[in-house]
Design an enzyme around this catalytic site. Structure first.
Site, PDB file in Angstrom:
ATOM      1  N   HIS A  79      17.317  -2.824   4.526  1.00  0.00           N
ATOM      2  CA  HIS A  79      16.381  -2.911   3.414  1.00  0.00           C
ATOM      3  C   HIS A  79      15.285  -3.935   3.716  1.00  0.00           C
ATOM      4  O   HIS A  79      14.104  -3.648   3.551  1.00  0.00           O
ATOM      5  CB  HIS A  79      17.122  -3.262   2.121  1.00  0.00           C
ATOM      6  CG  HIS A  79      16.243  -3.216   0.910  1.00  0.00           C
ATOM      7  ND1 HIS A  79      15.937  -2.037   0.264  1.00  0.00           N
ATOM      8  CD2 HIS A  79      15.571  -4.190   0.248  1.00  0.00           C
ATOM      9  CE1 HIS A  79      15.120  -2.295  -0.746  1.00  0.00           C
ATOM     10  NE2 HIS A  79      14.886  -3.589  -0.783  1.00  0.00           N
ATOM     11  N   CYS A  97       4.408  -7.973  -7.233  1.00  0.00           N
ATOM     12  CA  CYS A  97       4.282  -7.154  -8.435  1.00  0.00           C
ATOM     13  C   CYS A  97       5.126  -5.881  -8.318  1.00  0.00           C
ATOM     14  O   CYS A  97       5.436  -5.239  -9.306  1.00  0.00           O
ATOM     15  CB  CYS A  97       2.826  -6.820  -8.704  1.00  0.00           C
ATOM     16  SG  CYS A  97       1.989  -6.107  -7.306  1.00  0.00           S
ATOM     17  N   GLN A 151       0.043  -5.761   3.145  1.00  0.00           N
ATOM     18  CA  GLN A 151       0.163  -6.987   2.335  1.00  0.00           C
ATOM     19  C   GLN A 151       1.590  -7.486   2.257  1.00  0.00           C
ATOM     20  O   GLN A 151       1.841  -8.678   2.274  1.00  0.00           O
ATOM     21  CB  GLN A 151      -0.311  -6.784   0.894  1.00  0.00           C
ATOM     22  CG  GLN A 151      -1.753  -6.451   0.740  1.00  0.00           C
ATOM     23  CD  GLN A 151      -1.940  -4.950   0.743  1.00  0.00           C
ATOM     24  OE1 GLN A 151      -1.274  -4.235   1.476  1.00  0.00           O
ATOM     25  NE2 GLN A 151      -2.855  -4.475  -0.067  1.00  0.00           N
ATOM     26  N   MET A 203     -16.804  -0.538  -7.347  1.00  0.00           N
ATOM     27  CA  MET A 203     -16.281   0.146  -6.172  1.00  0.00           C
ATOM     28  C   MET A 203     -17.287   0.102  -5.025  1.00  0.00           C
ATOM     29  O   MET A 203     -16.933  -0.117  -3.871  1.00  0.00           O
ATOM     30  CB  MET A 203     -15.963   1.594  -6.542  1.00  0.00           C
ATOM     31  CG  MET A 203     -15.265   2.356  -5.451  1.00  0.00           C
ATOM     32  SD  MET A 203     -13.657   1.660  -5.063  1.00  0.00           S
ATOM     33  CE  MET A 203     -12.677   2.488  -6.293  1.00  0.00           C
ATOM     34  N   GLY A 238     -27.225   1.595  -7.066  1.00  0.00           N
ATOM     35  CA  GLY A 238     -26.374   1.288  -8.210  1.00  0.00           C
ATOM     36  C   GLY A 238     -25.365   0.260  -7.742  1.00  0.00           C
ATOM     37  O   GLY A 238     -25.044   0.191  -6.551  1.00  0.00           O
ATOM     38  N   ARG A 257       8.128  -5.756  -6.516  1.00  0.00           N
ATOM     39  CA  ARG A 257       9.537  -5.961  -6.210  1.00  0.00           C
ATOM     40  C   ARG A 257       9.990  -7.399  -6.433  1.00  0.00           C
ATOM     41  O   ARG A 257       9.196  -8.333  -6.364  1.00  0.00           O
ATOM     42  CB  ARG A 257       9.826  -5.580  -4.762  1.00  0.00           C
ATOM     43  CG  ARG A 257       9.100  -6.469  -3.740  1.00  0.00           C
ATOM     44  CD  ARG A 257       9.374  -6.015  -2.342  1.00  0.00           C
ATOM     45  NE  ARG A 257       8.751  -4.729  -2.084  1.00  0.00           N
ATOM     46  CZ  ARG A 257       9.422  -3.607  -1.926  1.00  0.00           C
ATOM     47  NH1 ARG A 257      10.733  -3.605  -1.988  1.00  0.00           N
ATOM     48  NH2 ARG A 257       8.791  -2.484  -1.691  1.00  0.00           N
TER      49      ARG A 257
END
Lengths: 274, 422
Positions: free
Chosen positions: B101, B50, B118, B195, B191, B52
């Site tokens: 690179h 997403c 990742q 997250m 709760g 590159r």
């Protein structure tokens, strides 16, 4: 024996430099060098102490030079134990430079006109080596308590303020330093108790008095009381954490006073100083 | 031989452009087969995430420009986009630049969050697609493996991935800082926000053995409890459960304090002063900030976590500078690997040597030919050289094949036979 001690110094300096660099850079390789150098230094150091004993004929814990060297030896032994048990490497970054400094002072200190007779008489009884050795190990244990407490306080403060320095992540966890402090305090207190007791027995065998009101004795008693309180509070769990850590720091200040008391204030414990 | 890398990333292009250029895995495989023709583009690999799209190719040095052109056309063609749409966002690197690179991408130095691991997995995936498509050959194989090695070195020798940069990992990291090992610890979720759930998952992965869930709607708590392997507990008896938990994550929608100072103090004394760690990720806050003043209790609200995260990111960036040095030294090593692989100079040297022999013979026999016009003279030379070329052609192609098979021994044998320097 100076050349052997110089070799010991060299090994500890190498170890200290690598320990500090390992702490700053987190490089495993550096840490390994540090540990090997320390092990080599410790072996040589032990040999040097034994040689001293054999050559001079008294337990090598009498003159300042010997005491410093012996103290350094107990510090290394304690650090090695902590390292083995808790992998608490950052301790080395402080302990090893300090040990190097102690050995350095020991190397440059010359015992002027050694009082052979006194040294030999005093170490003739088995109580002298036991008394002094136990106490030096107790001091070393309290030094570990002190360092662990400092590490606790630094990290606790950063956790409370929520701002972390670069070193935060390199120190052992709060639980670990707390455990180190607790167990070292317990060991130190045991050694201190037995050490003071043998001192009393020895004193009474010399002049029939257990207590001489000399500064070293008074400070030792205060130190003992403080660590008893520390242990009591830790075991009842009402004084975990920060306050216990502050006691660990205060306790070490008392230890330093006890150690230097004779030098500053004189008294019954004056012998072999020079 | 040349390595060419054409790509766009999150720095060079906005998401509107990147999403249009992105390849699915299937598109990668089929795209590679189109792109790599064996003539201009000899090897190829596409990394598409997403953030590159990187197209890595290998070609003969003299066909560098053709290759760049071909890759550009390919990018437009396979996505049916006008080149003006993406051209300005593309970067094009060749040889050392391209190697640098790729090394930086694999080591996560080029990522949005420096040090996130990742991307290495994505490069690995891209490589296996290229392997399946048969477009990764002797140069890219070595290059990509070298990139993996660099990434590993960077990870182990620098602190680039050391400190948490997400809220859910922060909970694990701070938890370990306080409790050392999380094994055997208990976490309480108050709760059940997304997250909180994510943090709880990380905590469980890190060793937390017991998860308690307190939610106003017990149904949701029960659902989460089964999913996380936790126990649903009653929200009304929250005070009791506080004492059991080492780590408490609060994320309710309540607009008042769910955990008050009084509750925390009671819990602490029931815990016999064992430390506890509160994380408040709800806005408005659910934990009274005064709780943080209690000794042995540590409270982090969302702002505290964010600020620690941003300082951790700065720390990573400092470590990245050390990583760049590693990358540079590895580029030099890779150059050496390439030199052994590179067939061009060897073949060039051999051809020159044969031509030299031909010319030398011509000079030696020149007198016998008598006077010649300039045209005749060059015709003789051309004849000689083309004969040499024709004869040596099968030899050179055989050489090329053994190079292609990365047969280092044969390569050396060729060099020895003709007395060629490396």
């Amino acid at each position: 024996m100076r050349s052997l001690l110089l070799a010991v110094l060299a090994a500890y300096v190498v170890s200290a430099i690598h320990a500090v660099l390992a702490f700053l850079n987190k490089r495993r390789a550096l840490q390994r060098v540090s540990e090997w150098a320390m092990a080599a230094g410790f072996v040589l150091h032990t040999a040097a102490l034994i040689a001293d004993w054999a050559i001079y004929g008294h337990y090598p814990l009498f003159y300042l030079r010997e005491t410093l060297s012996f103290l350094a030896w107990t510090l290394i032994a304690s650090y090695a134990l902590v390292l083995y048990r808790y992998r608490a490497r950052p301790l080395g970054a402080v302990t090893l430079p300090l040990v190097s400094l102690l050995i350095f002072i020991a190397v440059i200190t010359r015992s002027a006109t050694p009082d052979r007779a006194q040294a030999t008489t005093m170490s003739a009884t088995w109580l002298f080596p036991v008394h002094t050795t136990l106490l030096l190990f107790a001091y070393a244990a309290f030094f570990v308590v002190f360092l662990a407490s400092i590490m606790y306080l630094l990290q606790e403060r950063e956790l409370k303020l929520k701002t972390f320095s670069a070193f935060f992540h390199r120190l052992p966890s709060l639980t670990t330093v707390n455990e180190i402090a607790t167990s070292s305090a317990a060991i130190g207190l045991t050694l201190l108790t037995v050490g003071i007791a043998t001192g009393m027995v020895w004193a009474s065998s010399r002049d029939g008095r257990l207590w001489h009101n000399d500064p070293k004795e008074i400070f030792a008693a205060l130190t003992w009381l403080l660590y008893v309180l520390l242990i009591l509070h830790r075991s009842t769990a009402s004084w975990r954490g920060r306050r216990a850590a502050w006691m660990g720091v205060a306790g070490f200040a008392l230890v330093l006073l006890t150690f230097f008391a004779t030098r500053l204030m004189g008294g019954y414990h004056v012998f072999g100083i020079t | 031989m040349s390595i060419v890398l054409v790509g766009i990333n999150h720095k060079s292009a906005p998401v509107e452009v990147r999403e249009r250029l992105a390849f699915t895995e299937d598109a990668c495989a089929s795209g590679l087969r189109t792109l790599v023709d064996g003539e201009v583009v000899r090897e190829g690999l596409i990394v598409s995430t997403c953030n590159r799209v990187e197209i890595l190719t290998e070609t003969a040095s003299e066909r560098l420009n053709e290759t760049i052109e071909r890759v550009n056309q390919f990018l437009g063609g396979s996505n049916t986009l006008p080149r003006s749409f993406f051209q300005a966002h593309l970067y094009q690197h060749t040889d050392d630049q391209a190697v640098r690179h790729l090394f930086r991408v694999a080591s996560s130095l080029d990522s949005m969050v420096v040090g996130e691991p990742q991307v290495l997995g994505q490069v690995r995936r891209a490589y296996s697609i290229a392997l399946e498509a048969g477009t990764a050959g002797r140069v890219l194989n070595r290059l990509v493996h070298h990139a993996f090695r660099v990434a590993k070195r960077v990870r182990s020798e620098t602190g680039i991935g050391a400190n948490a940069v997400s809220i859910s990992y922060m909970a694990v990291e701070l938890g370990k800082k306080i409790f050392d090992s999380l094994a055997g610890r208990t976490a309480l979720l108050v709760g059940a926000g997304e997250m909180a759930e994510l943090s709880a998952r990380h905590l469980v992965n890190a060793g937390v053995t017991r998860v308690l869930l307190a939610n106003r709607t017990e149904e949701r708590a029960g659902h989460l409890a089964t999913e996380l392997g936790g126990e649903s507990v009653s929200f009304e008896r929250l005070s009791d459960h506080l004492a059991e938990a080492d780590i408490i994550i609060c994320s309710t929608a309540a607009d008042e304090y769910v955990i008050t100072e009084q509750m925390a103090r009671e819990a602490l004394s029931r815990r016999r002063n064992r430390p506890s760690f509160f994380i408040d990720i709800s806005v408005p806050r659910n934990i009274d900030p005064a709780v943080g003043n209690i000794a042995n209790v540590f409270v982090f609200d969302i702002d505290d976590l964010e600020s620690v995260i941003s300082s951790n990111i700065r720390e990573r960036e400092r470590e990245a500078e050390r990583a760049e040095l590693i990358v540079e030294s590895e580029i030099m090593q890779f150059q050496q690997t390439l030199r052994v692989l590179d067939i061009g100079p060897t073949i060039g040297a051999l051809r020159n040597k044969l031509h030299d022999i031909a010319r030398l013979e011509l000079t030696r026999q020149r007198n016998r030919l008598g006077p010649l016009t300039a045209e005749q003279e060059s015709a003789v030379e051309a004849l000689l050289l083309s004969t040499v070329n024709k004869i040596s052609h099968p030899l050179l192609s055989h050489m090329r094949r053994s190079f292609d098979a990365s047969d280092a021994e044969t390569i050396q044998a060729w060099r020895d036979i003709f007395g060629l320097e490396e």
